[in-house]
Design a protein around this motif. Structure first.
Motif, PDB file in Angstrom:
ATOM      1  N   THR A  35       0.855  -1.176   0.000  1.00 40.97           N
ATOM      2  CA  THR A  35       0.000   0.000   0.000  1.00 40.97           C
ATOM      3  C   THR A  35       0.893   1.228   0.000  1.00 40.97           C
ATOM      4  OG1 THR A  35      -1.467   1.349   1.376  1.00 40.97           O
ATOM      5  CG2 THR A  35      -0.192  -0.339   2.486  1.00 40.97           C
ATOM      6  N   SER A  36       0.431   2.287  -0.625  1.00 39.61           N
ATOM      7  CA  SER A  36       1.224   3.514  -0.708  1.00 39.61           C
ATOM      8  C   SER A  36       0.887   4.508   0.394  1.00 39.61           C
ATOM      9  CB  SER A  36       1.020   4.180  -2.079  1.00 39.61           C
ATOM     10  OG  SER A  36       1.522   3.344  -3.092  1.00 39.61           O
ATOM     11  N   GLY A  37       0.018   4.127   1.322  1.00 39.69           N
ATOM     12  CA  GLY A  37      -0.281   5.018   2.436  1.00 39.69           C
ATOM     13  C   GLY A  37      -1.728   5.451   2.455  1.00 39.69           C
ATOM     14  N   TYR A  38      -2.147   6.043   3.543  1.00 38.11           N
ATOM     15  CA  TYR A  38      -3.547   6.377   3.764  1.00 38.11           C
ATOM     16  C   TYR A  38      -3.893   7.743   3.176  1.00 38.11           C
ATOM     17  CZ  TYR A  38      -8.051   6.496   6.107  1.00 38.11           C
ATOM     18  OH  TYR A  38      -9.403   6.537   6.361  1.00 38.11           O
ATOM     19  N   GLU A  39      -4.646   7.744   2.086  1.00 34.59           N
ATOM     20  CA  GLU A  39      -5.156   8.956   1.455  1.00 34.59           C
ATOM     21  C   GLU A  39      -4.088  10.054   1.325  1.00 34.59           C
ATOM     22  OE1 GLU A  39      -9.866   8.857   2.505  1.00 34.59           O
ATOM     23  OE2 GLU A  39      -8.543   9.679   4.035  1.00 34.59           O
ATOM     24  N   ASP A  40      -2.942   9.653   0.848  1.00 34.85           N
ATOM     25  CA  ASP A  40      -1.842  10.587   0.607  1.00 34.85           C
ATOM     26  C   ASP A  40      -1.410  11.352   1.856  1.00 34.85           C
ATOM     27  OD1 ASP A  40      -1.732   9.930  -2.128  1.00 34.85           O
ATOM     28  OD2 ASP A  40      -3.393  11.279  -2.541  1.00 34.85           O
ATOM     29  N   ASP A  41      -1.581  10.729   3.026  1.00 28.27           N
ATOM     30  CA  ASP A  41      -1.155  11.343   4.281  1.00 28.27           C
ATOM     31  C   ASP A  41       0.345  11.132   4.430  1.00 28.27           C
ATOM     32  OD1 ASP A  41      -0.678  12.212   6.825  1.00 28.27           O
ATOM     33  OD2 ASP A  41      -2.327  11.130   7.760  1.00 28.27           O
ATOM     34  N   GLU A  43       2.201  12.562   6.643  1.00 25.14           N
ATOM     35  CA  GLU A  43       2.624  12.708   8.033  1.00 25.14           C
ATOM     36  C   GLU A  43       2.425  11.434   8.841  1.00 25.14           C
ATOM     37  OE1 GLU A  43       0.652  16.090   9.643  1.00 25.14           O
ATOM     38  OE2 GLU A  43       1.643  17.510   8.293  1.00 25.14           O
ATOM     39  N   ASP A  44       1.670  10.500   8.321  1.00 20.89           N
ATOM     40  CA  ASP A  44       1.441   9.225   9.016  1.00 20.89           C
ATOM     41  C   ASP A  44       1.239   8.145   7.960  1.00 20.89           C
ATOM     42  OD1 ASP A  44       0.782   7.093  10.616  1.00 20.89           O
ATOM     43  OD2 ASP A  44      -0.694   8.172  11.820  1.00 20.89           O
ATOM     44  N   THR A  45       2.243   7.311   7.756  1.00 24.07           N
ATOM     45  CA  THR A  45       2.177   6.281   6.715  1.00 24.07           C
ATOM     46  C   THR A  45       1.961   4.887   7.306  1.00 24.07           C
ATOM     47  OG1 THR A  45       4.592   5.999   6.726  1.00 24.07           O
ATOM     48  CG2 THR A  45       3.670   7.619   5.190  1.00 24.07           C
ATOM     49  N   ARG A  46       1.534   4.851   8.557  1.00 22.51           N
ATOM     50  CA  ARG A  46       1.313   3.553   9.191  1.00 22.51           C
ATOM     51  C   ARG A  46       0.044   2.880   8.666  1.00 22.51           C
ATOM     52  NH1 ARG A  46       1.052   5.231  15.325  1.00 22.51           N
ATOM     53  NH2 ARG A  46      -0.138   6.885  14.288  1.00 22.51           N
ATOM     54  N   LEU A  47       0.056   1.562   8.676  1.00 20.05           N
ATOM     55  CA  LEU A  47      -1.142   0.787   8.369  1.00 20.05           C
ATOM     56  C   LEU A  47      -1.209  -0.404   9.310  1.00 20.05           C
ATOM     57  CD1 LEU A  47      -0.597  -2.085   6.459  1.00 20.05           C
ATOM     58  CD2 LEU A  47       0.435  -0.279   5.078  1.00 20.05           C
ATOM     59  N   LEU A  48      -2.411  -0.918   9.470  1.00 16.77           N
ATOM     60  CA  LEU A  48      -2.661  -2.048  10.366  1.00 16.77           C
ATOM     61  C   LEU A  48      -3.170  -3.214   9.527  1.00 16.77           C
ATOM     62  CD1 LEU A  48      -2.808  -3.201  13.203  1.00 16.77           C
ATOM     63  CD2 LEU A  48      -4.967  -2.009  13.534  1.00 16.77           C
ATOM     64  N   PHE A  49      -2.309  -4.203   9.306  1.00 13.27           N
ATOM     65  CA  PHE A  49      -2.653  -5.329   8.435  1.00 13.27           C
ATOM     66  C   PHE A  49      -3.548  -6.311   9.170  1.00 13.27           C
ATOM     67  CE2 PHE A  49      -1.465  -9.650   6.815  1.00 13.27           C
ATOM     68  CZ  PHE A  49      -2.106  -9.528   5.597  1.00 13.27           C
ATOM     69  N   TYR A  50      -4.683  -6.635   8.541  1.00 17.37           N
ATOM     70  CA  TYR A  50      -5.625  -7.559   9.182  1.00 17.37           C
ATOM     71  C   TYR A  50      -6.577  -8.147   8.139  1.00 17.37           C
ATOM     72  CZ  TYR A  50      -9.575  -9.360  11.764  1.00 17.37           C
ATOM     73  OH  TYR A  50     -10.562 -10.182  12.223  1.00 17.37           O
ATOM     74  N   GLY A  51      -7.078  -9.342   8.420  1.00 19.40           N
ATOM     75  CA  GLY A  51      -8.150  -9.943   7.643  1.00 19.40           C
ATOM     76  C   GLY A  51      -7.737 -11.037   6.691  1.00 19.40           C
ATOM     77  N   PHE A  52      -6.459 -11.411   6.697  1.00 21.32           N
ATOM     78  CA  PHE A  52      -5.982 -12.405   5.743  1.00 21.32           C
ATOM     79  C   PHE A  52      -6.534 -13.790   6.049  1.00 21.32           C
ATOM     80  CE2 PHE A  52      -2.409 -14.244   3.140  1.00 21.32           C
ATOM     81  CZ  PHE A  52      -2.722 -13.527   1.999  1.00 21.32           C
ATOM     82  N   ARG A  53      -6.716 -14.077   7.309  1.00 25.20           N
ATOM     83  CA  ARG A  53      -7.225 -15.388   7.696  1.00 25.20           C
ATOM     84  C   ARG A  53      -8.576 -15.669   7.059  1.00 25.20           C
ATOM     85  NH1 ARG A  53      -8.131 -17.758  13.895  1.00 25.20           N
ATOM     86  NH2 ARG A  53      -9.193 -19.676  13.258  1.00 25.20           N
ATOM     87  N   TYR A  54      -9.459 -14.681   7.064  1.00 27.74           N
ATOM     88  CA  TYR A  54     -10.784 -14.857   6.486  1.00 27.74           C
ATOM     89  C   TYR A  54     -10.684 -15.271   5.023  1.00 27.74           C
ATOM     90  CZ  TYR A  54     -15.678 -14.003   5.368  1.00 27.74           C
ATOM     91  OH  TYR A  54     -16.979 -14.161   4.968  1.00 27.74           O
ATOM     92  N   ILE A  55      -9.809 -14.624   4.288  1.00 25.69           N
ATOM     93  CA  ILE A  55      -9.664 -14.903   2.858  1.00 25.69           C
ATOM     94  C   ILE A  55      -9.082 -16.292   2.630  1.00 25.69           C
ATOM     95  CG2 ILE A  55      -8.397 -14.211   0.787  1.00 25.69           C
ATOM     96  CD1 ILE A  55      -8.720 -11.317   1.757  1.00 25.69           C
ATOM     97  N   ILE A  56      -8.054 -16.636   3.389  1.00 26.61           N
ATOM     98  CA  ILE A  56      -7.437 -17.959   3.215  1.00 26.61           C
ATOM     99  C   ILE A  56      -8.438 -19.062   3.532  1.00 26.61           C
ATOM    100  CG2 ILE A  56      -5.657 -19.532   4.067  1.00 26.61           C
ATOM    101  CD1 ILE A  56      -4.546 -17.349   2.295  1.00 26.61           C
ATOM    102  N   GLU A  57      -9.111 -18.948   4.648  1.00 20.88           N
ATOM    103  CA  GLU A  57     -10.011 -20.022   5.087  1.00 20.88           C
ATOM    104  C   GLU A  57     -11.247 -20.155   4.200  1.00 20.88           C
ATOM    105  OE1 GLU A  57      -9.113 -20.479   9.852  1.00 20.88           O
ATOM    106  OE2 GLU A  57     -10.821 -19.249   9.242  1.00 20.88           O
ATOM    107  N   ASN A  58     -11.758 -19.032   3.685  1.00 26.39           N
ATOM    108  CA  ASN A  58     -13.025 -19.078   2.964  1.00 26.39           C
ATOM    109  C   ASN A  58     -12.884 -19.139   1.445  1.00 26.39           C
ATOM    110  OD1 ASN A  58     -15.336 -18.642   5.065  1.00 26.39           O
ATOM    111  ND2 ASN A  58     -13.706 -17.230   5.670  1.00 26.39           N
ATOM    112  N   TYR A  59     -11.746 -18.683   0.906  1.00 26.03           N
ATOM    113  CA  TYR A  59     -11.609 -18.643  -0.542  1.00 26.03           C
ATOM    114  C   TYR A  59     -10.449 -19.461  -1.092  1.00 26.03           C
ATOM    115  CZ  TYR A  59     -14.614 -14.528   0.009  1.00 26.03           C
ATOM    116  OH  TYR A  59     -15.630 -13.674   0.335  1.00 26.03           O
ATOM    117  N   VAL A  60      -9.366 -19.567  -0.325  1.00 27.62           N
ATOM    118  CA  VAL A  60      -8.158 -20.202  -0.858  1.00 27.62           C
ATOM    119  C   VAL A  60      -8.048 -21.663  -0.434  1.00 27.62           C
ATOM    120  CG1 VAL A  60      -5.639 -20.107  -0.951  1.00 27.62           C
ATOM    121  CG2 VAL A  60      -6.968 -17.982  -0.915  1.00 27.62           C
ATOM    122  N   ALA A  61      -8.174 -21.921   0.840  1.00 28.21           N
ATOM    123  CA  ALA A  61      -8.024 -23.291   1.342  1.00 28.21           C
ATOM    124  C   ALA A  61      -9.308 -24.083   1.118  1.00 28.21           C
ATOM    125  CB  ALA A  61      -7.655 -23.266   2.821  1.00 28.21           C
TER     126      ALA A  61
END
Length: 494
Positions: A35-41, A43-61
């Protein structure tokens, strides 16, 4: 059928995908998402990665079948796409890999705090299955949604937490956990969105009205341990079903008055409800001894909140905390209409200037939390990092004329924390094989799904890592910069 809503796997991607296997063959393909950052901010380029488990369990595995291939083939032929698709490869992995997609997927641990341009996952397919790597791109890239909601929710927490530091005594900081509630269920496009987005919010707060998410997290992700909190409250249909607003409020007090409860105040006349009806039920409320929350539902968010604070102060009185701010006795206010980051800040500013502790105010964020975002909000993208052709290797770059600082990350990547705990991106070749410090860990490998952490563990990670991470940081290692520079220079000369 195996796929979502009975749709075969070969129909769960863009129309051009089936034809891509016809292009130059490779023995290895590696895709990654950044990701390139939150709405061109800037001053704060942090992100919180979450939700991969849902995709793996329901679509991939998911175990695919020969029937899925037959259905897909019939669909492609009947829709005159003009495309072929790698039918033999699908049949081969169905027969030889028990129906599970033949790729390896690495991802950051759920709840990891990092900066923009950190690869949050990588997909690798090898040998004859290398052409299949791109088939998962769209499904897996949908983690943009949960990651963006989690990041937005955390940014809101930062704002509220800063106000807590200024206006709330330390002994009362426990109440921060319920300051922002998820009000977004009714505005979701589908039930699945409420679960995915609602669970992302629960990383940061325990307050929610989205029970689908609360149930999913408790029983699917957290071993049955509760993670959410909800309270009884009224809405317009309840208020209008009584003979008067006063009667409705008295019924709430009678039923829930010893605990915490929320009452809608603007069904007919907000000013009258605050100035006349609220004083008329004060004695009954005080007799029960519980905690009443006043809720406006329309009008200017700052104005209606301040009106409610002043009315509640007049009716119930106030105490002044150690920091010199007013706390209303047994009553507070919640704003749940039209809340976003901008007016959340405005409400807090107005309340502080009027001398009220932010402990007096809760927020409910609906569409602003779960809907008014998209994949461009944080410029989330999945791109080809590296391809090994049978005759050569090639690292991916999107545009030969791009400036160096805008060139996408190339090659197979590793993410390791530096001494300050900041995730830094390295080229894989600069690190040892199977480096134990690599944060990109295998979560799926040719059907095998690795063990996931429970939700409580993820929340603790968020609480520890997010505030410790500097708001901005140059997270590209010198080794990767050199590689990008060399590759870009070679492309430029060709």
């Amino acid at each position: 059928m195996s796929g979502f809503l009975g749709i075969p796997f070969l129909a769960l991607f863009n129309s051009y995908r089936p034809s891509e296997f016809l292009h130059p063959g490779s023995s290895k393909a590696n895709f990654g998402a950044i990701t390139s950052g939150y709405e061109d901010d800037k001053e704060d380029t942090r992100l919180l990665f979450y939700g991969f488990r849902y995709i793996i369990e329901n679509y991939v595995a998911v175990k695919w079948t020969l029937e899925d291939v037959e259905m897909a083939e019939n669909f492609i032929q009947n829709n005159n796409t003009g495309f072929s698709f790698p039918k033999k490869l699908f049949i081969k992995f169905i027969e030889e890999n028990d129906g599970y997609f033949p790729v390896k997927i690495e991802a950051l641990p759920e709840g990891t705090s990092c900066h923009a341009k950190t690869p949050v996952f990588q997909i690798t397919a090898e040998g004859e299955y290398a052409p299949l790597a791109t088939f998962l791109e769209i499904l897996i890239s949908m983690t943009w949604y949960s990651t963006t909601v989690a990041t937005l929710s955390r940014r809101a927490r930062d704002i509220i937490e800063a106000a807590y530091e200024d206006t709330v005594d330390e002994d009362d900081h426990w109440s921060l956990e319920i300051r922002l509630r998820d009000f977004g269920f009714r505005g979701c496009t589908c039930l699945e969105q409420s679960i995915i987005g609602g669970s992302a919010h629960l990383l940061n707060f325990i307050g929610t009205s989205t029970m689908s998410a609360a149930y999913y997290v408790q029983f699917k992700l957290n071993n049955g341990n509760p993670v959410a909190s909800a309270i009884p409250s009224t809405e317009h249909s309840i208020m209008t079903s009584h003979k008067s607003e006063q009667d409705a409020l008295l019924k709430m007090i009678d039923r829930f008055g010893t605990g915490i409860y929320s009452c809608l105040m603007d069904t007919f006349d907000y000013v009258n409800a605050l100035e006349n009806i609220l004083p008329s039920i004060a004695s009954q409320k005080l007799e029960k001894g519980g905690f009443m929350i006043l809720r406006p539902d329309s009008g200017d968010p700052v104005e209606v909140i301040m009106m409610a604070l002043r009315a509640a102060e007049k009716v119930f009185g106030i105490d002044v905390n150690k920091k010199g701010y007013k706390i209303i006795r047994g009553c507070s206010v919640i704003q749940g209409d039209g809340v976003n980051i901008r007016n959340l800040k405005a409400i807090i500013k107005a309340a502080k200037e009027a001398g009220y502790s932010i402990q007096n105010i809760s927020f409910g964020m609906g569409s602003g939390l779960l809907q008014k975002i998209n994949s461009d909000t944080m410029s989330f993208a999945t791109k080809l990092n590296h391809t090994t052709y049978y005759e050569r290797k090639q690292d991916g770059t999107k545009n030969k004329k791009m400036k160096l600082e805008n060139v996408e990350l190339i090659g197979e990547l590793v993410v390791k924390k530096n001494e300050q705990g900041v995730p830094i991106v390295y080229p894989k070749e600069s690190c040892s094989e199977n480096d134990p410090d690599n944060l990109l860990r295998v979560v799926y490998d040719h059907g095998k799904v690795f063990e996931w952490e429970d939700f409580d563990t993820i929340r603790k990670r968020v609480a520890k890592e997010w505030p410790a991470l500097p708001k901005t940081f140059d997270n590209i290692s010198p080794e990767l910069k050199e590689k990008i520079d060399q590759t870009f220079g070679n492309l430029k000369s060709n």
